[in-house]
Design a protein around this motif. Structure first.
Motif, PDB file in Angstrom:
ATOM      1  N   ASP A   4     -12.130  12.643 -12.268  1.00 30.61           N
ATOM      2  CA  ASP A   4     -13.115  13.577 -12.820  1.00 30.61           C
ATOM      3  C   ASP A   4     -12.543  14.453 -13.930  1.00 30.61           C
ATOM      4  O   ASP A   4     -13.304  15.121 -14.640  1.00 30.61           O
ATOM      5  N   SER A  50     -18.107  15.054 -17.156  1.00 25.98           N
ATOM      6  CA  SER A  50     -18.074  15.335 -15.719  1.00 25.98           C
ATOM      7  C   SER A  50     -18.124  16.820 -15.377  1.00 25.98           C
ATOM      8  O   SER A  50     -18.822  17.216 -14.441  1.00 25.98           O
ATOM      9  N   GLU A 105     -25.593  12.077  -8.864  1.00 19.95           N
ATOM     10  CA  GLU A 105     -24.307  11.459  -8.550  1.00 19.95           C
ATOM     11  C   GLU A 105     -23.229  11.765  -9.582  1.00 19.95           C
ATOM     12  O   GLU A 105     -22.042  11.594  -9.310  1.00 19.95           O
ATOM     13  N   PRO A 133     -19.343  16.166  -9.890  1.00 22.12           N
ATOM     14  CA  PRO A 133     -18.102  15.955  -9.145  1.00 22.12           C
ATOM     15  C   PRO A 133     -18.203  16.470  -7.714  1.00 22.12           C
ATOM     16  O   PRO A 133     -18.874  17.480  -7.456  1.00 22.12           O
ATOM     17  N   GLU A 134     -17.533  15.811  -6.805  1.00 28.92           N
ATOM     18  CA  GLU A 134     -17.611  16.172  -5.391  1.00 28.92           C
ATOM     19  C   GLU A 134     -17.131  17.596  -5.145  1.00 28.92           C
ATOM     20  O   GLU A 134     -17.696  18.312  -4.309  1.00 28.92           O
ATOM     21  N   VAL A 135     -16.108  18.032  -5.870  1.00 30.03           N
ATOM     22  CA  VAL A 135     -15.594  19.386  -5.653  1.00 30.03           C
ATOM     23  C   VAL A 135     -16.657  20.421  -6.012  1.00 30.03           C
ATOM     24  O   VAL A 135     -16.785  21.453  -5.330  1.00 30.03           O
ATOM     25  N   ARG A 173     -19.933  19.844  -5.880  1.00 31.36           N
ATOM     26  CA  ARG A 173     -20.972  19.689  -4.863  1.00 31.36           C
ATOM     27  C   ARG A 173     -20.607  20.496  -3.613  1.00 31.36           C
ATOM     28  O   ARG A 173     -21.469  21.109  -2.977  1.00 31.36           O
ATOM     29  N   GLU A 174     -19.329  20.518  -3.259  1.00 30.00           N
ATOM     30  CA  GLU A 174     -18.882  21.284  -2.101  1.00 30.00           C
ATOM     31  C   GLU A 174     -19.072  22.781  -2.327  1.00 30.00           C
ATOM     32  O   GLU A 174     -19.441  23.519  -1.399  1.00 30.00           O
ATOM     33  N   THR A 229     -22.736  23.466  -1.805  1.00 32.00           N
ATOM     34  CA  THR A 229     -23.071  23.381  -0.384  1.00 32.00           C
ATOM     35  C   THR A 229     -22.673  24.655   0.350  1.00 32.00           C
ATOM     36  O   THR A 229     -23.435  25.187   1.168  1.00 32.00           O
TER      37      THR A 229
END
Length: 221
Positions: free
Chosen positions: A64, A122, A202, A205-207, A209-210, A213
């Protein structure tokens, strides 16, 4: 839209990081082609550019953050404000661009660079102590954050070679409005914008998204 320079760095010692081996922020323009490929997951993969050092894998590098781009136009603004010359690569960027709206780029937007390489926007760069120490400007992290012109990290979708002078062509622009600027502000000074980041789907980036959340959980949403 084009690349003015492709910049890579070797590790140099620095008092502003506790990473063994110093820092790879000292990027310099190189002549000729540079191979570009996806480096691997965060914490394991480094830079997406061959010959470019990423020393602190805990906070930098990975798919990313494979390639970092900063606009020459934005460097010129900072150059005037700081009253000092800022050469291509001064902000630790791999790509110094011309004519590319990095701040307004949308998460998931894709660029074709040269004949083969395909990159995807990203996330923005978040300033750190290392960046401030490297520039030697007091209060730099706050100043950079207020300006909200952070440049863009890019994923490598299709590998290949790039070089200075290559054309940059935007080949895909998603229909959401989550830009580099919006994401930067959400992650720094305007946390109420965090839920909007999910619109990027999608490509987020997952970081990030966390972070969203956890924010929603605290808000009871």
């Amino acid at each position: 839209m084009k690349l003015l320079s492709v910049n890579v760095g070797r590790p140099v010692p620095s008092e502003y990081t506790d990473a063994e081996g110093g820092t790879g922020i000292d990027k310099r323009p190189v002549d000729g082609p540079v191979a570009v490929s996806a480096p691997g997951p965060a914490g394991v993969g480094g830079s997406g550019l061959a010959g470019d050092a990423v020393v602190n894998l805990r906070h930098h590098g990975g798919d990313d953050q494979a390639v970092y781009a900063y606009a020459r136009e934005d460097l010129d603004v900072w150059q005037r404000e700081l009253g000092r010359e800022l050469a291509n690569g001064s902000f630790g960027e791999n790509l110094t661009t011309s004519g590319v709206d990095l701040t307004g780029a949308r998460i998931g937007e894709r660029w074709r660079i040269g004949p083969r390489v395909l990159l995807e926007v990203s996330c923005p760069r978040i300033p750190c102590r290392m960046f401030q120490g490297w520039l030697g400007e007091r209060g730099w992290m706050k100043r950079f954050t207020r300006a909200a012109v952070p440049g863009a990290y890019l994923r490598v979708i299709e590998p290949g070679e790039i070089r200075a002078g290559d054309r940059v062509e935007r080949v895909y622009r998603p229909d959401h409005e989550v830009t580099i600027e919006l994401m930067f502000r959400a992650l720094t000074t305007r946390r109420e914008l965090l839920p909007r980041l999910l619109e990027a789907g999608e490509a987020l980036p997952e970081v990030a998204r966390e972070v969203v959340t956890k924010y929603l959980a605290r808000q009871g949403g």
